[in-house]
Design a protein around this motif. Sequence first.
Motif, PDB file in Angstrom:
ATOM      1  N   SER A 154       0.821  -1.194   0.000  1.00  0.00           N
ATOM      2  CA  SER A 154       0.000   0.000   0.000  1.00  0.00           C
ATOM      3  C   SER A 154       0.865   1.257   0.000  1.00  0.00           C
ATOM      4  CB  SER A 154      -0.884  -0.002   1.245  1.00  0.00           C
ATOM      5  OG  SER A 154      -1.571   1.218   1.397  1.00  0.00           O
ATOM      6  N   ARG A 155       0.538   2.203  -0.871  1.00  0.00           N
ATOM      7  CA  ARG A 155       1.199   3.515  -0.998  1.00  0.00           C
ATOM      8  C   ARG A 155       2.559   3.441  -1.668  1.00  0.00           C
ATOM      9  NH1 ARG A 155      -2.971   6.540  -0.696  1.00  0.00           N
ATOM     10  NH2 ARG A 155      -1.734   8.372  -0.187  1.00  0.00           N
ATOM     11  N   SER A 156       2.744   2.468  -2.538  1.00  0.00           N
ATOM     12  CA  SER A 156       4.017   2.381  -3.266  1.00  0.00           C
ATOM     13  C   SER A 156       3.936   3.014  -4.653  1.00  0.00           C
ATOM     14  CB  SER A 156       4.473   0.924  -3.387  1.00  0.00           C
ATOM     15  OG  SER A 156       3.488   0.126  -4.027  1.00  0.00           O
ATOM     16  N   GLY A 157       2.779   3.585  -5.009  1.00  0.00           N
ATOM     17  CA  GLY A 157       2.663   4.308  -6.276  1.00  0.00           C
ATOM     18  C   GLY A 157       1.842   3.614  -7.335  1.00  0.00           C
ATOM     19  N   LYS A 158       1.077   2.604  -6.970  1.00  0.00           N
ATOM     20  CA  LYS A 158       0.351   1.818  -7.966  1.00  0.00           C
ATOM     21  C   LYS A 158      -0.756   2.621  -8.658  1.00  0.00           C
ATOM     22  CE  LYS A 158      -0.862  -1.276  -5.003  1.00  0.00           C
ATOM     23  NZ  LYS A 158      -0.283  -0.518  -3.851  1.00  0.00           N
ATOM     24  N   THR A 159      -1.586   3.304  -7.866  1.00  0.00           N
ATOM     25  CA  THR A 159      -2.737   4.006  -8.447  1.00  0.00           C
ATOM     26  C   THR A 159      -2.325   5.151  -9.368  1.00  0.00           C
ATOM     27  OG1 THR A 159      -4.238   3.390  -6.660  1.00  0.00           O
ATOM     28  CG2 THR A 159      -4.803   5.365  -7.917  1.00  0.00           C
ATOM     29  N   PRO A 160      -1.452   6.073  -8.938  1.00  0.00           N
ATOM     30  CA  PRO A 160      -1.085   7.150  -9.876  1.00  0.00           C
ATOM     31  C   PRO A 160      -0.417   6.634 -11.138  1.00  0.00           C
ATOM     32  CG  PRO A 160       0.258   7.233  -7.879  1.00  0.00           C
ATOM     33  CD  PRO A 160      -0.854   6.285  -7.610  1.00  0.00           C
ATOM     34  N   ILE A 244       9.153 -12.038 -10.646  1.00  0.00           N
ATOM     35  CA  ILE A 244       8.366 -10.894 -11.103  1.00  0.00           C
ATOM     36  C   ILE A 244       9.276  -9.676 -11.211  1.00  0.00           C
ATOM     37  CG2 ILE A 244       6.482  -9.315 -10.492  1.00  0.00           C
ATOM     38  CD1 ILE A 244       5.209 -11.665  -8.978  1.00  0.00           C
ATOM     39  N   ARG A 245       9.284  -9.057 -12.355  1.00  0.00           N
ATOM     40  CA  ARG A 245      10.070  -7.835 -12.519  1.00  0.00           C
ATOM     41  C   ARG A 245       9.499  -6.731 -11.620  1.00  0.00           C
ATOM     42  NH1 ARG A 245       9.386  -8.023 -18.920  1.00  0.00           N
ATOM     43  NH2 ARG A 245       7.388  -8.737 -18.104  1.00  0.00           N
ATOM     44  N   TYR A 246      10.401  -5.926 -11.051  1.00  0.00           N
ATOM     45  CA  TYR A 246       9.907  -4.866 -10.174  1.00  0.00           C
ATOM     46  C   TYR A 246      10.826  -3.659 -10.225  1.00  0.00           C
ATOM     47  CZ  TYR A 246      13.180  -6.509  -6.475  1.00  0.00           C
ATOM     48  OH  TYR A 246      14.278  -6.877  -5.735  1.00  0.00           O
ATOM     49  N   LEU A 247      10.312  -2.543  -9.716  1.00  0.00           N
ATOM     50  CA  LEU A 247      10.991  -1.255  -9.806  1.00  0.00           C
ATOM     51  C   LEU A 247      10.864  -0.518  -8.483  1.00  0.00           C
ATOM     52  CD1 LEU A 247      12.280   0.967 -11.706  1.00  0.00           C
ATOM     53  CD2 LEU A 247       9.930   1.760 -12.078  1.00  0.00           C
ATOM     54  N   ASP A 248      11.943   0.117  -8.054  1.00  0.00           N
ATOM     55  CA  ASP A 248      11.940   0.948  -6.855  1.00  0.00           C
ATOM     56  C   ASP A 248      11.429   2.337  -7.238  1.00  0.00           C
ATOM     57  OD1 ASP A 248      12.532   2.571  -4.649  1.00  0.00           O
ATOM     58  OD2 ASP A 248      14.325   1.430  -4.141  1.00  0.00           O
ATOM     59  N   THR A 249      10.329   2.760  -6.627  1.00  0.00           N
ATOM     60  CA  THR A 249       9.699   4.033  -6.974  1.00  0.00           C
ATOM     61  C   THR A 249      10.128   5.195  -6.079  1.00  0.00           C
ATOM     62  OG1 THR A 249       7.806   3.662  -5.494  1.00  0.00           O
ATOM     63  CG2 THR A 249       7.653   2.766  -7.732  1.00  0.00           C
ATOM     64  N   THR A 250      11.031   4.948  -5.138  1.00  0.00           N
ATOM     65  CA  THR A 250      11.312   5.908  -4.066  1.00  0.00           C
ATOM     66  C   THR A 250      11.575   7.322  -4.567  1.00  0.00           C
ATOM     67  OG1 THR A 250      12.243   4.118  -2.730  1.00  0.00           O
ATOM     68  CG2 THR A 250      12.762   6.375  -2.066  1.00  0.00           C
ATOM     69  N   SER A 251      12.474   7.484  -5.490  1.00  0.00           N
ATOM     70  CA  SER A 251      12.883   8.824  -5.918  1.00  0.00           C
ATOM     71  C   SER A 251      12.513   9.094  -7.369  1.00  0.00           C
ATOM     72  CB  SER A 251      14.394   8.993  -5.731  1.00  0.00           C
ATOM     73  OG  SER A 251      15.102   7.997  -6.456  1.00  0.00           O
ATOM     74  N   ARG A 252      11.496   8.414  -7.851  1.00  0.00           N
ATOM     75  CA  ARG A 252      11.114   8.555  -9.257  1.00  0.00           C
ATOM     76  C   ARG A 252       9.750   9.224  -9.386  1.00  0.00           C
ATOM     77  NH1 ARG A 252      13.950   3.314  -9.758  1.00  0.00           N
ATOM     78  NH2 ARG A 252      15.635   3.616 -11.282  1.00  0.00           N
ATOM     79  N   SER A 253       9.601  10.045 -10.411  1.00  0.00           N
ATOM     80  CA  SER A 253       8.308  10.642 -10.730  1.00  0.00           C
ATOM     81  C   SER A 253       7.420   9.597 -11.380  1.00  0.00           C
ATOM     82  CB  SER A 253       8.497  11.812 -11.690  1.00  0.00           C
ATOM     83  OG  SER A 253       8.960  11.335 -12.945  1.00  0.00           O
ATOM     84  N   VAL A 254       6.119   9.875 -11.412  1.00  0.00           N
ATOM     85  CA  VAL A 254       5.199   8.926 -12.043  1.00  0.00           C
ATOM     86  C   VAL A 254       5.514   8.781 -13.525  1.00  0.00           C
ATOM     87  CG1 VAL A 254       3.395  10.648 -12.532  1.00  0.00           C
ATOM     88  CG2 VAL A 254       2.772   8.260 -12.226  1.00  0.00           C
ATOM     89  N   GLU A 255       5.982   9.858 -14.157  1.00  0.00           N
ATOM     90  CA  GLU A 255       6.340   9.771 -15.572  1.00  0.00           C
ATOM     91  C   GLU A 255       7.507   8.817 -15.782  1.00  0.00           C
ATOM     92  OE1 GLU A 255       4.654  13.909 -14.837  1.00  0.00           O
ATOM     93  OE2 GLU A 255       6.078  12.586 -13.826  1.00  0.00           O
ATOM     94  N   GLU A 256       8.514   8.902 -14.904  1.00  0.00           N
ATOM     95  CA  GLU A 256       9.669   8.018 -15.035  1.00  0.00           C
ATOM     96  C   GLU A 256       9.289   6.582 -14.724  1.00  0.00           C
ATOM     97  OE1 GLU A 256      14.253   7.454 -13.365  1.00  0.00           O
ATOM     98  OE2 GLU A 256      12.976   9.075 -12.572  1.00  0.00           O
ATOM     99  N   ILE A 257       8.460   6.379 -13.700  1.00  0.00           N
ATOM    100  CA  ILE A 257       8.025   5.020 -13.359  1.00  0.00           C
ATOM    101  C   ILE A 257       7.310   4.397 -14.552  1.00  0.00           C
ATOM    102  CG2 ILE A 257       6.476   3.677 -11.882  1.00  0.00           C
ATOM    103  CD1 ILE A 257       6.940   5.873  -9.723  1.00  0.00           C
ATOM    104  N   ALA A 258       6.373   5.138 -15.133  1.00  0.00           N
ATOM    105  CA  ALA A 258       5.606   4.612 -16.265  1.00  0.00           C
ATOM    106  C   ALA A 258       6.509   4.287 -17.446  1.00  0.00           C
ATOM    107  CB  ALA A 258       4.542   5.622 -16.674  1.00  0.00           C
TER     108      ALA A 258
END
Length: 271
Positions: A154-160, A244-258
């Motif tokens: 929860s709150r790792s950036g899934k919804t945005p 499962i491939r995964y990504l650390d979202t800590t210091s990334r914008s939603v644009e970069e994550i996507a």
Amino acid sequence: MKRSVFYISDRTGITAEMLGQALLPQFDGFEFEEATLPYIDNEEAAREAVNRINAAAVADGTPPLVFDTMVRAELRAIIRESNSIVMDMFQMFVPHLEEALGAQCQYRVGKAHSMDNLGQYESRIDAVNFALNNDDGAITKYYEQAELILVGVSRSGKTPTSLYLAMQFGIRVANYPITEEDLESPSLPKPLRPFRDKLFGLTINPDRLQQIRSERRANSRYASLEQCRMEVKEVEGIYQRENIRYLDTTSRSVEEIATKILAAVGIKRHH
């Protein structure tokens, strides 16, 4: 140092904002006060924009920066009368494109974000509705229709991220929160098992996760650092065991994550 920045357009101003917000962060030591002036599509609106720009110049003691994506030359000329430094996208790029393509620019208002391709527009709307209806694991029976399923604590950036992928690229994305109850088993939660090939995991630094959760539920077990550390560790263990491939979202914008997710999974952007 403070500098006023204006994004001016005869349409929504989104393109001007994207241009300015891509360039300005490259300059340290400035506090940019940004304002978007959309739908400057007549002389009166252009004169009002000039008045706002000039007022900012007086208040700041320095000319504002103006990112301009207006199509009509006569309105761009009015904006250039202001006490500002104008970055005119059409004047910067169109002459070079005309030379390279051997063709004249038609200067049609609204082409950058038009609805000429109704199918693409409807695809994005459908994808947004899908993301909203399949958010946070509330409904899982439509996962077969998803192109991608984001998983994580929860709150790792899934919804945005789901909504960004839907709105920008028309991709049908569901997301599923891996809860403490799910972590009681070392394997994937049951609703996800048939869709292993669609899964992509998000993770986050526990300290940052604690900060985010504390904004929502301060002084709760849910927001405690111990709980955050446990959940992140266990979820990353699942990712590794299940390949499962995964990504650390800590210091990334939603644009970069996507962007990184799309590059990793190879899903075509539905422009």
